[in-house]
Write a protein that holds these residues in place. Structure first.
Motif, mmCIF file in Angstrom:
data_model
loop_
_atom_site.group_PDB
_atom_site.id
_atom_site.type_symbol
_atom_site.label_atom_id
_atom_site.label_comp_id
_atom_site.label_asym_id
_atom_site.label_seq_id
_atom_site.Cartn_x
_atom_site.Cartn_y
_atom_site.Cartn_z
ATOM 1 N N SER A 14 91.138 31.568 29.782
ATOM 2 C CA SER A 14 89.947 31.240 28.996
ATOM 3 C C SER A 14 89.209 30.052 29.613
ATOM 4 C CB SER A 14 90.330 30.912 27.551
ATOM 5 O OG SER A 14 91.076 31.976 26.998
ATOM 6 N N ARG B 52 80.933 26.738 22.221
ATOM 7 C CA ARG B 52 81.964 27.065 21.235
ATOM 8 C C ARG B 52 81.930 28.559 20.915
ATOM 9 N NH1 ARG B 52 81.470 25.157 15.138
ATOM 10 N NH2 ARG B 52 80.752 27.296 14.919
ATOM 11 N N VAL C 101 85.093 31.052 21.660
ATOM 12 C CA VAL C 101 85.736 31.897 20.645
ATOM 13 C C VAL C 101 85.753 33.351 21.121
ATOM 14 C CG1 VAL C 101 85.341 32.880 18.355
ATOM 15 C CG2 VAL C 101 85.259 30.404 18.673
ATOM 16 N N GLN C 102 84.635 33.768 21.674
ATOM 17 C CA GLN C 102 84.512 35.123 22.205
ATOM 18 C C GLN C 102 85.493 35.356 23.351
ATOM 19 O OE1 GLN C 102 82.731 37.985 21.697
ATOM 20 N NE2 GLN C 102 80.956 37.927 23.047
ATOM 21 N N VAL D 179 88.336 33.706 24.071
ATOM 22 C CA VAL D 179 89.730 33.717 23.611
ATOM 23 C C VAL D 179 90.061 35.080 23.006
ATOM 24 C CG1 VAL D 179 91.241 32.805 21.806
ATOM 25 C CG2 VAL D 179 89.984 31.243 23.296
ATOM 26 N N SER D 180 89.115 35.614 22.250
ATOM 27 C CA SER D 180 89.315 36.901 21.621
ATOM 28 C C SER D 180 89.419 38.017 22.662
ATOM 29 C CB SER D 180 88.141 37.163 20.666
ATOM 30 O OG SER D 180 88.122 38.498 20.279
ATOM 31 N N ALA E 26 92.383 30.192 18.354
ATOM 32 C CA ALA E 26 90.964 30.164 17.973
ATOM 33 C C ALA E 26 90.667 28.910 17.153
ATOM 34 C CB ALA E 26 90.607 31.411 17.181
ATOM 35 N N VAL F 62 90.475 25.982 19.334
ATOM 36 C CA VAL F 62 89.178 25.922 20.026
ATOM 37 C C VAL F 62 88.152 25.223 19.135
ATOM 38 C CG1 VAL F 62 87.225 27.318 20.811
ATOM 39 C CG2 VAL F 62 89.542 27.904 21.522
ATOM 40 N N ALA G 165 85.999 32.553 13.538
ATOM 41 C CA ALA G 165 86.514 32.248 14.873
ATOM 42 C C ALA G 165 87.772 33.046 15.205
ATOM 43 C CB ALA G 165 86.807 30.751 14.996
ATOM 44 N N VAL G 166 88.510 33.477 14.180
ATOM 45 C CA VAL G 166 89.759 34.201 14.438
ATOM 46 C C VAL G 166 89.412 35.568 15.030
ATOM 47 C CG1 VAL G 166 91.797 35.234 13.394
ATOM 48 C CG2 VAL G 166 90.963 33.019 12.598
ATOM 49 N N PRO G 167 89.965 35.889 16.196
ATOM 50 C CA PRO G 167 89.606 37.148 16.846
ATOM 51 C C PRO G 167 89.903 38.352 15.955
ATOM 52 C CG PRO G 167 90.773 35.746 18.375
ATOM 53 C CD PRO G 167 90.858 35.071 17.042
#
Lengths: 227, 390, 226
Positions: A34, A151, A155-156, A158-159, A199, A202, C66-68
């Protein structure tokens, strides 16, 4: 065993905390993927957004492209890149960068555009040259928006890095997909919780960064604007 | 001296913002550019520090064409104040003021100490230097804007409607402050406003612009009000320009009467006798140190118990007063209009009553103003250029 | 990869799997948008009225956002199984992070004098809300719905990772698992087309719902992207 017990058992198994497939190693991998993607994306998008914002040129194009990119499904982009470039870390990184650039670019651009023209006029009138206006006025005033873009992108990323495990690279997504294959629900849920934790980390990281980097003179105004 | 020689700004779409401006703004004086929006006054101002590049003519500062200088270096040598102050929100007040010194490479310590000096000069407290602009009121922000413009001690100051975004009371305070600063610093100031009152108040010379970027008249405030060159300027300076003009004549030329002024310790009977003797319908009652207490009508004086002291009677408020030494005829007229007795009370600097001006005397004084000619055809000692009338 | 796009595959699969995937995709995205709006309205009204509720509420929805999605899908899987709820519930939660702030902003846009005029004419709080405040907030709400629908339509694809359908399944199972680019491209393009179509319908809906808003100044959209 209940779901909670399965998850608790997985977390409390010392074997899951060591070795190349352990939680710390996977966490580190996920962070590294990431962070690397974010560094590259920021190195591309922040200067570009500053340039389009400062000059006002190419802004519509940048914003239009970024908005269009938002409508694309991340897994489609990722699998297409991997299919085109082959399985491996580099294609995954490329896909992550592609997904991270638009939000950083748009928010940086909008942040610079949103700087009060009166301030630009004052800066030029006091004898600042173009780069000085950009670095001493526009960037610091736009910083909250730049950080918001970073930010959102983080987040995107990490997902999406989680999903990347599906194509065989490391990271926390491995627990989810390996657990799914082995029908070990504790591992799937444990991996999901770790992703959620990352997340939240982050968010905390960017919250701290904003406290440190954004001038107190802007924070009060920002509270009124609210992100 | 700032000299405009045939300065024209024509935009590619054909709009003419400024049309052949010839104007000389003398050194050490305040020259006000006034006009409605679209009259080119701001364009003229911005041509001086090259935020606007004219399409024709040239602008000189002390004989040097501004185009011979690097724009950034030129601007660092000229103070610039704009509407809403334009303070950088992310910098403290002190750092805002230090902006130009830092651009000039002064070093942080020297720039900061200079900024602190200026903070004091514009009447703000040292503690406010550590604040951020949003923590200050509009008037305070504007003071910081002026301090920032003065930081590198530039000989020339450009002010673009600096006080138009604050309320009238604060604006008056800022104008006073500017007059005070200018009396100490003697900068060459170009000041843009759309407010003719502000122009008259601040300007040693006033240039009135008409729509289309044409200079209509350039004169001293007195002459502008006394002899507008045409109906446009006359309309712009306002149909009450006659009253405004009274601002330029001292109240000290008024004749003051003291025969209808009575000490509060005297009795109602004495007041009634005075009223009868002088024929004055209103008597002014004074208290300790001859400070005004209020008006007493002749009728009420006659009706009251003759033994009662005047200060125990119910008096009409004395309303506004004027300072004989410091105020203008306009202030005296104001005081008379606002007084229940229709008379103006003149006081000395200590607030003691020097006398009362009757309406007849005021009328005579105003009449004599009409007869007066405004003698000097000059702005601030230098001959006014660019405008021919007579 | 050979030919990048195999038109013959598209021609053969128009009805199934492509058509089926589009319908599933619409269901999996429109249901959470509708549910999200239903939940966001009372939350937004409450947050606009009791201002102290708002900051904590905003923090909660922002953290959830924010949580995927993949983590939430897998965590829900044992409870909801392979039903649409596995995708619908998390996606509905995500829309709150966009819709609630827009509703609050929209309600705050109602000018004080309009509110007072309504009260003066004898409107009770509820009538005032329904007849005055919500209509004024419509442009802001629709601006939020536009952002939320584009985000949701794009995110639904991830639901294929837990085994649900939609265009994500086309991308994953027909495309990537067979190392076959055509379904991936079709899936990506159709997702974008769906997103823009829904966006266009919302713009149209706003013009019909709020004829009093001048055209160029459509609902005040929030700057930047999420």
């Amino acid at each position: 065993m209940s779901i909670y017990e399965l998850v608790a058992a997985w977390f409390s198994d010392p074997g899951n905390w060591t070795g190349p497939g352990g939680i710390p190693a996977r966490f580190a991998e996920h962070t590294a993927y990431s962070a690397a993607a974010m560094a590259v994306a920021a190195a591309i998008a922040v200067p570009l957004g500053l340039a389009t914002g400062h000059t006002g040129r190419g802004g519509l194009l940048a914003v239009g492209l970024a908005n269009a990119a938002r409508a694309l499904p991340t897994i489609g982009v990722m699998f297409l890149v991997v299919l085109a470039m082959g399985i491996g870390l580099v294609p995954v990184q490329v896909a992550l960068v592609v997904l991270a650039v638009p939000p950083i670019l748009v928010n940086t651009h909008e942040g610079v555009r949103a700087v009060d023209p009166g301030l630009r006029d004052a800066a030029a009138g006091m004898g600042m040259r173009g780069p000085q206006v950009l670095l001493r006025l526009e960037l610091p005033v736009a910083l909250p928006m730049v950080l918001l873009g970073l930010r959102t992108a983080a987040v995107q990323v990490v997902s999406t890095a989680t999903i990347a495990a599906y194509v065989g690279v490391g990271g926390l997504g491995r627990f989810i997909f390996d657990g799914q294959n082995r029908q070990e629900f504790g591992m799937v849920a444990g991996g999901s919780l770790l992703v959620a934790l990352m997340a939240v980390l982050v968010l905390v990281f960017f919250w701290l960064l904003r406290r440190l980097a954004v001038s107190p003179g802007l924070r009060a105004r920002e509270a009124a604007v609210r992100e | 001296m700032i000299t405009f020689e045939g300065v024209t700004k024509r935009y590619p779409d054909g709009t003419v913002a400024l049309d052949g401006l010839d104007l000389r703004a003398p050194s050490g004086r305040t020259t006000v550019l006034v006009g409605s929006s679209g009259s080119g006054k701001t364009t003229a101002l911005r041509a001086v520090n090259r935020l606007v590049e004219p399409t024709g003519g040239r602008v000189l500062i002390d004989g040097t064409d501004v185009r011979e200088r690097d724009p950034a270096l030129l601007r660092r040598s000229i103070g610039y104040v704009i509407q809403q102050a334009g303070l950088f929100p992310h910098r403290t007040v002190l750092d805002n003021i230090a902006t130009v010194p830092l651009l000039l490479g002064w070093g942080r310590r020297r720039a900061r100490s200079r900024a602190a000096e200026l903070l004091e000069l514009v009447g703000l407290e040292a503690a406010q230097g550590r604040r951020y602009p949003h923590q200050l009121s509009g008037g305070q922000q504007q003071r910081v804007g002026v301090a920032r413009a003065l930081a590198a001690d530039p000989p020339v100051l450009l002010m673009d409607e600096p006080f138009s975004a604050v309320d009238p009371v604060v604006r008056a305070g800022l104008q006073d402050e500017l007059l005070r600063l200018q009396s100490e610093l003697h900068k060459t100031v170009l000041f843009v406003t759309h407010d003719i009152d502000e122009a008259v108040r601040l300007g040693d010379g006033i240039a009135v612009f008409r729509p289309g970027g044409v200079l209509a008249q350039y004169d001293t405030p007195e002459r502008l009000l006394a002899e507008p060159v045409d109906t446009f300027v006359e309309g712009f300076v306002g149909y009450d320009r006659g009253v405004r003009r009274l601002s330029f004549f001292p109240a000290s030329r008024l004749e003051l009467h003291t025969d209808a002024v009575l000490d509060g310790g005297r009795t109602a009977g004495a007041a009634a006798r005075t009223a009868a003797a002088t024929g004055e319908p209103w008597l002014l009652v004074t208290g300790a140190g001859r400070a005004p207490l209020g008006w007493l009508s002749a009728g009420r004086a006659a009706a009251a118990d003759p033994e009662r002291p005047l200060e125990s009677l119910e008096l009409e408020g004395y309303g506004h007063i004027f300072h004989v030494e410091a105020d203008s005829l306009r202030a005296a007229l104001d005081a008379a209009v606002l007084s229940p007795a229709g008379r103006a009370v003149g006081v000395d600097p200590g607030g003691a009553v020097l006398g009362v001006v009757s309406q007849a005397d005021l009328a005579a004084a105003i009449w004599s103003v009409g007869e007066d000619t405004v003698g000097e055809d000059t702005v601030g000692g230098d001959t006014v250029g660019g405008q021919d009338h007579g | 990869m050979g030919e990048v796009i195999r038109w013959d595959w598209i021609a053969r699969g128009l009805e199934d799997p492509i058509g089926t995937a589009v319908l599933q995709h619409l269901q999996l995205s429109l249901v959470p948008i509708a549910l999200g709006l239903l939940a966001a309205l009372p939350l937004g009204v409450a947050a606009a009225r009791w201002r102290r509720v708002y900051p904590p509420l905003l923090t909660v929805v922002n953290v959830l956002y924010a949580v995927p999605s993949i983590a939430l899908f897998f965590l829900l899987l044992p409870y909801t199984g392979l039903t649409m709820w596995t995708a619908v519930l998390p996606l509905a939660l995500y829309t709150l992070a966009i819709l609630v702030p827009n509703i609050v902003d929209g309600l705050h846009q109602v000018p004080g004098h309009v509110r007072q005029a309504a009260t003066a004419m004898g409107f009770g709080p509820l009538r005032r809300l329904v007849l005055v405040e919500l209509p004024v907030a419509v442009p802001a709400v629709i601006a939020g719905l536009r952002v939320a629908s584009v985000a949701t339509i794009s995110m639904v694809s991830v639901a294929s990772m837990v085994g649900l359908g939609g265009l994500g399944a086309l991308i994953l199972r027909e495309g990537f698992n067979n190392r076959f680019a055509t379904p991936i491209i079709v899936g990506v393009v159709l997702t974008a087309v769906l997103a823009f179509a829904v966006d266009g319908l919302l713009v149209l809906a706003q013009r019909l719902l709020t004829p009093w808003v001048p055209r160029p100044a459509r609902g005040r959209e929030r700057k930047g992207v999420r």
